[in-house]
Design an enzyme around this catalytic site. Structure first.
Site, PDB file in Angstrom:
ATOM      1  N   SER A   1      33.371  92.963  77.968  1.00  0.00           N
ATOM      2  CA  SER A   1      32.774  93.052  79.291  1.00  0.00           C
ATOM      3  C   SER A   1      31.367  92.465  79.233  1.00  0.00           C
ATOM      4  O   SER A   1      30.588  92.783  78.339  1.00  0.00           O
ATOM      5  CB  SER A   1      32.721  94.526  79.702  1.00  0.00           C
ATOM      6  OG  SER A   1      32.072  94.612  80.935  1.00  0.00           O
ATOM      7  N   GLY A   2      31.072  91.570  80.159  1.00  0.00           N
ATOM      8  CA  GLY A   2      29.748  90.952  80.208  1.00  0.00           C
ATOM      9  C   GLY A   2      29.638  89.713  79.341  1.00  0.00           C
ATOM     10  O   GLY A   2      28.569  89.129  79.239  1.00  0.00           O
TER      11      GLY A   2
ATOM     12  N   THR B   1      34.264  86.226  83.962  1.00  0.00           N
ATOM     13  CA  THR B   1      34.376  85.958  85.400  1.00  0.00           C
ATOM     14  C   THR B   1      33.644  84.673  85.767  1.00  0.00           C
ATOM     15  O   THR B   1      34.158  83.850  86.538  1.00  0.00           O
ATOM     16  CB  THR B   1      33.822  87.142  86.204  1.00  0.00           C
ATOM     17  OG1 THR B   1      34.486  88.313  85.758  1.00  0.00           O
ATOM     18  CG2 THR B   1      34.031  86.956  87.677  1.00  0.00           C
TER      19      THR B   1
ATOM     20  N   ASN C   1      27.007  94.882  82.203  1.00  0.00           N
ATOM     21  CA  ASN C   1      27.120  93.701  83.066  1.00  0.00           C
ATOM     22  C   ASN C   1      26.780  94.102  84.499  1.00  0.00           C
ATOM     23  O   ASN C   1      27.367  95.032  85.040  1.00  0.00           O
ATOM     24  CB  ASN C   1      28.563  93.166  82.984  1.00  0.00           C
ATOM     25  CG  ASN C   1      28.748  91.904  83.806  1.00  0.00           C
ATOM     26  OD1 ASN C   1      27.847  91.479  84.513  1.00  0.00           O
ATOM     27  ND2 ASN C   1      29.933  91.328  83.682  1.00  0.00           N
TER      28      ASN C   1
ATOM     29  N   SER D   1      30.086  93.471  86.799  1.00  0.00           N
ATOM     30  CA  SER D   1      31.271  93.638  85.970  1.00  0.00           C
ATOM     31  C   SER D   1      32.521  93.788  86.825  1.00  0.00           C
ATOM     32  O   SER D   1      32.538  94.543  87.796  1.00  0.00           O
ATOM     33  CB  SER D   1      31.076  94.887  85.101  1.00  0.00           C
ATOM     34  OG  SER D   1      32.221  95.072  84.314  1.00  0.00           O
ATOM     35  N   SER D   2      33.542  93.041  86.451  1.00  0.00           N
ATOM     36  CA  SER D   2      34.805  93.167  87.186  1.00  0.00           C
ATOM     37  C   SER D   2      35.439  94.491  86.795  1.00  0.00           C
ATOM     38  O   SER D   2      35.651  94.750  85.613  1.00  0.00           O
ATOM     39  CB  SER D   2      35.749  92.021  86.820  1.00  0.00           C
ATOM     40  OG  SER D   2      35.039  90.825  86.723  1.00  0.00           O
TER      41      SER D   2
ATOM     42  N   GLY E   1      37.344  93.004  79.980  1.00  0.00           N
ATOM     43  CA  GLY E   1      37.253  92.813  78.530  1.00  0.00           C
ATOM     44  C   GLY E   1      37.385  94.123  77.769  1.00  0.00           C
ATOM     45  O   GLY E   1      37.416  95.203  78.343  1.00  0.00           O
TER      46      GLY E   1
ATOM     47  N   GLU F   1      36.669  97.285  75.906  1.00  0.00           N
ATOM     48  CA  GLU F   1      35.570  98.198  76.205  1.00  0.00           C
ATOM     49  C   GLU F   1      35.483  99.327  75.200  1.00  0.00           C
ATOM     50  O   GLU F   1      36.474 100.010  74.915  1.00  0.00           O
ATOM     51  CB  GLU F   1      35.738  98.791  77.618  1.00  0.00           C
ATOM     52  CG  GLU F   1      35.148  97.882  78.665  1.00  0.00           C
ATOM     53  CD  GLU F   1      35.172  98.468  80.062  1.00  0.00           C
ATOM     54  OE1 GLU F   1      35.689  99.590  80.242  1.00  0.00           O
ATOM     55  OE2 GLU F   1      34.686  97.789  80.975  1.00  0.00           O
TER      56      GLU F   1
HETATM   57  N1  LIG Z   1      27.888  80.227  82.059  1.00  0.00           N
HETATM   58  C1  LIG Z   1      26.982  81.117  82.468  1.00  0.00           C
HETATM   59  N2  LIG Z   1      25.774  80.671  82.874  1.00  0.00           N
HETATM   60  C2  LIG Z   1      24.845  81.533  83.291  1.00  0.00           C
HETATM   61  N3  LIG Z   1      24.986  82.871  83.287  1.00  0.00           N
HETATM   62  C3  LIG Z   1      26.163  83.387  82.861  1.00  0.00           C
HETATM   63  C4  LIG Z   1      27.223  82.526  82.440  1.00  0.00           C
HETATM   64  N4  LIG Z   1      28.251  83.295  82.122  1.00  0.00           N
HETATM   65  C5  LIG Z   1      27.872  84.580  82.329  1.00  0.00           C
HETATM   66  N5  LIG Z   1      26.622  84.644  82.780  1.00  0.00           N
HETATM   67  C6  LIG Z   1      25.847  85.834  83.104  1.00  0.00           C
HETATM   68  O1  LIG Z   1      26.475  86.971  82.518  1.00  0.00           O
HETATM   69  C7  LIG Z   1      26.819  87.914  83.472  1.00  0.00           C
HETATM   70  C8  LIG Z   1      28.120  88.552  83.194  1.00  0.00           C
HETATM   71  O2  LIG Z   1      29.146  87.628  83.248  1.00  0.00           O
HETATM   72  P1  LIG Z   1      30.613  87.968  83.734  1.00  0.00           P
HETATM   73  O3  LIG Z   1      31.356  86.728  83.847  1.00  0.00           O
HETATM   74  O4  LIG Z   1      30.571  88.810  84.946  1.00  0.00           O
HETATM   75  O5  LIG Z   1      31.125  88.809  82.557  1.00  0.00           O
HETATM   76  P2  LIG Z   1      32.569  89.429  82.386  1.00  0.00           P
HETATM   77  O6  LIG Z   1      33.403  88.986  83.542  1.00  0.00           O
HETATM   78  O7  LIG Z   1      33.049  88.885  81.120  1.00  0.00           O
HETATM   79  O8  LIG Z   1      32.372  90.849  82.337  1.00  0.00           O
HETATM   80  C9  LIG Z   1      26.843  87.174  84.781  1.00  0.00           C
HETATM   81  O9  LIG Z   1      26.493  87.960  85.845  1.00  0.00           O
HETATM   82  C10 LIG Z   1      25.800  86.094  84.574  1.00  0.00           C
HETATM   83  O10 LIG Z   1      24.534  86.557  84.894  1.00  0.00           O
HETATM   84 MG   LIG Z   2      34.287  90.018  84.812  1.00  0.00          MG
END
Ligand SMILES: Nc1ncnc2c1ncn2[C@@H]1O[C@H](COP(=O)(O)OP(=O)(O)O)[C@@H](O)[C@H]1O
Ligand SMILES: [Mg+2]
Length: 1042
Positions: free
Chosen positions: A103-104, A108, A153, A156-157, A383, A385
């Site tokens: 996660s994070g 996403t 995060n 977070s989804s 992810g 956890e």
């Molecule tokens: N390629 C990227 N460029 C900039 N920031 C990113 C990128 N990927 C993730 N982040 C940062 O990380 C945070 C968490 O990413 P996210 O995709 O929501 O994580 P996950 O879905 O894996 O939990 C996002 O809100 C963003 O701020």
């Molecule tokens: Mg996510």
């Protein structure tokens, strides 16, 4: 810049030397610190969350990556998306993009980048754009309702998402299907320290205008709501208010109606309000526990909003109806039970609302079933956890990740190695950890944890979380990946981290200790019937539709499947789906726990690389071949590169492939010929082939184009030629037809003229030539007729003295007119004559005779005409004496008058009576009545008269006459014309001889033997009154002046 030239570490870990964990981490760190967040392991993409916006996204980069092949540019998520999309479009292989990570870690974000890349490169057009827009806009809506701030995060989804994007054969998006997995609904009623509820609640309160807030009966202040964590209401860098507007807008774009949006917000507000319903313990003294509503107002407000009687709602919240086959028992709920019921209701409403939203989006983006489609699946699932206190949710989430790791192992590590074996490619096995055993521990149908949980839930008797744990401990006492206090004790291990109510599973990504509390409850996921029935009764269409089982008539006693079973089956479906597609991996790595940019925690990353099996992945990759393909499709694709295989190849597929690759003289190390597949070691070779193919395609396209253009021009030319011939033939035909028609017309005209001319010639005699004459004749006749008739009516008088006669009307009648005049005149004369008596005739005859004799000769004649011839001027009839003078003369006296006798000798005159009878002229001397001279008419030879008005005349006698001896007589008579006329007639009657009457001025008169010449001279007019004077001039000449 190519992969090789990439200066920061190695872009592809396959090239890493030495291949150990340390250098691998160092490489990742080096790259990360240089803002190179993407690294390859062959075709697997490793993405390290940068926690900052890097300038490597956007249209410019999309355009760059779409034009290059995978290894030509720096590692990038766009390159992976491009490979997946092109493979889908060009090779017709369904794709899935598996994004895994804690996660994070950036899953996403990665999925959004992939989607935006695909949306940018796939087809264009109004329709396509609207589909793309709908697909992209589904993100903000789902994130608002399904994402929340967690410790790890900020966004977070809290649900798993798998999205199938569907394309047509051209690669244009048609629509899609979104599947969501297990929303973390416990978050609705309770959040951990430092975490928030789902974004939508904060967005609604911050972003709704006053009007909307009032309509929903909400307060803007988040502290007002029990379900919203009081400590954290704001997230740094997140603008809830503007996000709310974006969500509303996105919903409209997707196709939500105004009413639908309104209803969704109403249900959201309902959840918040439900949290504020405070319950009170109303346990009675008799020991019966009961509960009630502390403040009725909240319930009333809810009732008004959803159209439900507040008492009904209260009853549903505070009591429970138990139904058995025979009877219904209503029991009151104690305070805890009522709170549980309220929270269960709120969670259920919210999770059902979320499902409804997903279904509603699917409705908008769904593709007609008839269309053949290619599919690209993007999996962004929660992810792995590991929390302080892990519960049922973490258990299923981690199970899901376990399964995904299985997919990865199956499809990259295991499958690959097994394939080499199958294909007979020489291979030294690479060891890796296969997590199949852990999956089995959880999902086994009889002896799996989930199956046992279900069994425990269904089991009659006293059931609790602890009985479940006891059972687990019994069954898995010897399982290598299962631990609990009991198993530890058995092995005499001491572990203070392990609670009594906990069990631990050694997941592939690490050990996770789960607290078994509320496992049963959460798995049962029960909502009291009373509540669902109450919701169904609400006069709110959306809310009502969320609780279909609330229909009172539908009182099925069958239990719905448990949450665990549901999740397991949906994961199974997902796995099946993923196995059917070509996988593309994005392995997200979280560099630090603090969401800090630039921080790279080697320990944290090391853990992740380990459980992700990155090293093994690199090893397999290195030893193996980057690319494999069955001979048939491979030959089909690259056949065009070989001279002998193009355009026709009759041999076997393998021979064909050998031929093609042989002709390209690739190094033998690069290739391996399996039993059914060709293996290519390095991607470079494949890209070389692809590049060759691209060039060859261009050539062939040019060739095809050339031939096609030639053919098109030819056919076009032929068509034009044919058309031209047709046109000219028509034109000529038409011209000739026209000419012919003209000639024909002319011929007919000439013919007509000739025929007419001939006919006229033939018929001229019948009518034309005579016409003028006939007409003229007719006209002539008619004018003649007119003329004559006119004449008849205008005849002049019949008086013969009237000589008038009308003039001819036309000149042509002049002659006729004259003739007619003449005729008329003659006719008048004849008529006149016919009317005359014989006596008148006699008189006129005499007059006529006189005219014949004297007209125009003697001057006295005109005077004599109107005077009738009297004959007897002496009154002889009544005078017998005179009668006697006649003597014995026979017949009547024709003339009796007094005349003068000129003495021839002296020229003296003496009166005499003259009688004329039929045979004689008798001269009697008036004085001597006896003395008379009788002259026979036969002896009168000639008579001479003058032309003057005088009465002198001379009777010339024959010489032999007896009387004649005396000589000729010179007499003067007043009626000389009458006398001489009668004498002439008498001579004629008597002797048939015409008496010669000479009109002369000079004549001679005989006397006896001598003759006297008489010369008559005209005296002055009126001088003498007829009296004449004779003068003797000599003996032989007598001059008479008259
Ligand atoms: N390629 C990227 N460029 C900039 N920031 C990113 C990128 N990927 C993730 N982040 C940062 O990380 C945070 C968490 O990413 P996210 O995709 O929501 O994580 P996950 O879905 O894996 O939990 C996002 O809100 C963003 O701020
Ligand atoms: Mg996510």
């Amino acid at each position: 810049m190519t992969l090789m030239e990439d200066s920061v570490g190695v872009g592809d870990l396959v090239l890493l030397e030495p291949l150990e964990e340390e250098p691998l981490l160092k490489n990742l760190q080096l790259r990360y610190e240089n803002k190179e967040i993407y690294t390859y392991i062959g075709n697997v993409l490793i993405s390290v969350n940068p926690y900052q916006q890097l300038p490597i996204y956007g249209p410019e980069f999309i355009a760059k990556y779409r034009d290059y092949t995978f290894y030509e540019l720096k590692p990038h998520i766009y390159a992976l998306a491009n490979v997946a999309y092109q493979s889908l479009r060009d090779r017709d292989r369904d794709q899935c993009i598996l994004i895994t990570g804690e996660s994070g870690a950036g899953k996403t974000e990665a999925s959004k980048l992939v989607m935006s890349y695909v949306a940018a490169v796939c087809g264009k057009g109004e329709q396509v754009n609207s589909v793309k827009e709908q697909l992209l806009q589904s993100n903000p809506v789902l994130e608002a309702f399904g994402n929340a701030k967690t410790i790890r995060n900020n966004n977070s989804s809290r649900f798993g998402k798998y999205m199938d994007i569907e394309f047509d054969f051209k690669g244009s998006p048609l629509g899609g299907v979104i599947t969501n997995y297990l929303l973390e609904k416990s978050r609705v009623v309770k959040q951990l320290e430092g975490e928030r509820n789902f974004h939508i609640f904060y967005q609604l309160l911050a972003g709704a205008d006053a009007h909307l807030l009032e309509a929903l009966k909400l307060e803007r202040d988040t502290s007002h709501y029990a379900y919203l964590n009081q400590k954290v209401s704001r997230v740094d860098g997140m603008d809830d208010a503007s996000n709310f507007k974006s969500v509303q807008n996105a919903m409209t774009v997707i196709g939500f109606s105004e009413t639908e949006i309104q209803q969704v917000l109403e249900v959201t507000a309902l959840v918040l309000k439900l949290g504020n319903v405070e319950l009170a313990d109303e346990s009675q003294t008799n020991g019966i526990s009961a509960s009630g509503i502390r403040d009725e107002r909240g319930v009333q407000e809810i009732g008004e909003m959803i159209g439900l009687n507040s008492e009904e709602l209260e009853k549903a919240l505070c009591s429970r109806t138990m139904k058995t086959a025979k009877e219904e028992v209503v029991t009151t709920l104690n305070f805890t039970q009522a709170q549980y019921a309220r929270d269960a209701l709120a969670k259920n409403i919210y999770s059902r609302l979320f499902n409804w939203i997903v279904n509603r989006i699917n409705e908008s983006i769904k593709v007609g079933s008839g269309e053949k489609k290619k599919v690209m699946g993007v999996l962004d699932i929660y992810g792995f956890e590991i929390l302080e206190d892990n519960s049922f949710e973490q258990f299923v989430i981690n199970y899901c990740n376990e399964k995904l790791q299985q997919v990865f192992i199956e499809m990259t590590l295991k499958e690959e190695q097994e394939e080499y074996k199958r294909e007979g490619i020489p291979w030294t096995k690479v060891d890796y950890f296969d997590n199949g055993i852990i999956c089995n521990l959880i999902e086994n149908n009889q002896q799996g944890i989930l199956a046992m949980l279900d069994e425990e839930c269904l089991r009659p008797g006293v059931v609790s979380d602890s009985t479940f744990l006891v059972k687990l401990n019994q069954v898995f006492s010897k399982h290598g990946y299962y631990e609990s206090k009991v198993t530890q004790n058995a092995q005499r291990q001491y572990d203070h981290t392990m609670g009594l109510s906990c069990f631990r599973i050694c997941h592939y990504a690490g050990k996770v200790t789960y607290n078994v509390n509320s496992f049963i409850d959460k798995n049962n996921d029960l909502l009291f019937r009373d509540l669902s029935q109450a919701m169904w009764k609400a006069q709110h269409p959306l809310l009502q539709s969320l609780f279909p089982e609330g229909v009172p008539t539908q009182t099925s006693l069958k239990r719905p499947p448990t949450a665990g079973a549901q999740f397991k089956s949906s994961v199974a479906i997902l796995m099946k789906n993923l196995y059917s597609k070509n996988p593309n991996y994005i392995r997200c790595i979280k560099p630090n726990e603090h969401q800090q940019r630039g921080q790279f925690s080697s320990e944290l990353v090391a853990v992740q690389t380990r459980y992700l099996g990155l090293l093994e992945n690199v090893r397999v990759r290195r030893a193996g071949y980057a690319y494999r393909q069955r001979y048939g499709p491979f030959l089909e694709r690259y056949r065009l590169l070989g001279r002998s295989t193009w355009p026709r190849w009759n041999g076997g597929d393998r021979e064909g492939v050998e031929k093609v690759l042989g002709e390209l003289s690739l190094s033998s190390e690069e290739l391996a010929f399996g039993k059914t597949k060709i293996f290519i070691r390095s991607p470079k070779t494949l890209f070389y082939l692809e590049e060759k193919r691209r060039l060859r395609l261009q050539q062939l396209a040019t060739l095809i184009q050339k031939i096609y253009r030639g053919w098109r021009c030819r056919t076009h030319y032929q068509l034009m030629r044919k058309s031209q011939i047709l046109i000219s033939s028509w034109f000529r035909g038409n011209m000739q037809k026209k000419r012919y028609a003209k000639i024909k017309a002319s011929v007919v005209l000439i013919q007509a003229f000739v025929r007419g001319w001939k006919a006229r010639k033939d018929y001229r005699k019948y009518f034309r030539s005579g016409a003028a004459l006939t007409l003229a004749d007719f006209i002539y006749k008619s004018i003649t007729q007119k003329f004559l008739l006119g004449l008849r009516n205008n005849l002049p008088s019949t008086n013969i003295l009237d000589r008038t006669w009308p003039a001819a009307p036309y000149r042509c009648f002049n002659t006729a007119n004259q003739e007619l005049q003449q005729l008329f005149y003659r006719w008048k004369c004849k008529r006149f004559r016919d009317r005359l008596s014989p006596k008148q005739v006699e008189i006129l005859k005499e007059k006529l005779c006189a005219s014949e004799l004297f007209k125009g000769k003697k001057a006295s004649y005109p005077q004599s005409v109107p005077i009738p011839f009297c004959g007897d001027y002496l009154g002889l009839q009544g005078n017998p004496k005179l009668q006697k003078l006649k003597g014995g003369e026979e017949g009547p006296v024709l003339m009796a008058d007094t005349v003068k006798k000129v003495n021839r000798g002296n020229g003296k005159t003496s009166s005499r009576i003259l009688l004329l009878t039929k045979g004689h002229v008798i001269l009697i001397d008036t004085k001597k009545s006896q003395a008379k001279t009788v002259i026979g008419l036969d002896s009168v030879a000639e008579v001479s008269v003058t032309s003057f008005k005088d009465g002198l005349f001379s009777l010339h006698l024959n010489e032999i006459s007896s009387v004649g001896s005396r000589g000729d007589f010179l007499l003067v008579s007043e009626h000389v014309i009458e006398l001489l006329t009668k004498m002439y007639q008498a001579v004629l009657d008597a002797t048939q001889r015409q008496l010669l009457i000479s009109v002369t001025e000079k004549f001679s008169v005989r006397f006896k033997e001598s003759s006297v010449a008489v010369k008559v001279i005209q005296g002055p007019e009126g001088d003498r009154n007829g009296k004449l004077k004779c003068k003797k001039k000599g003996s032989r000449c007598l001059e008479v002046t008259v």
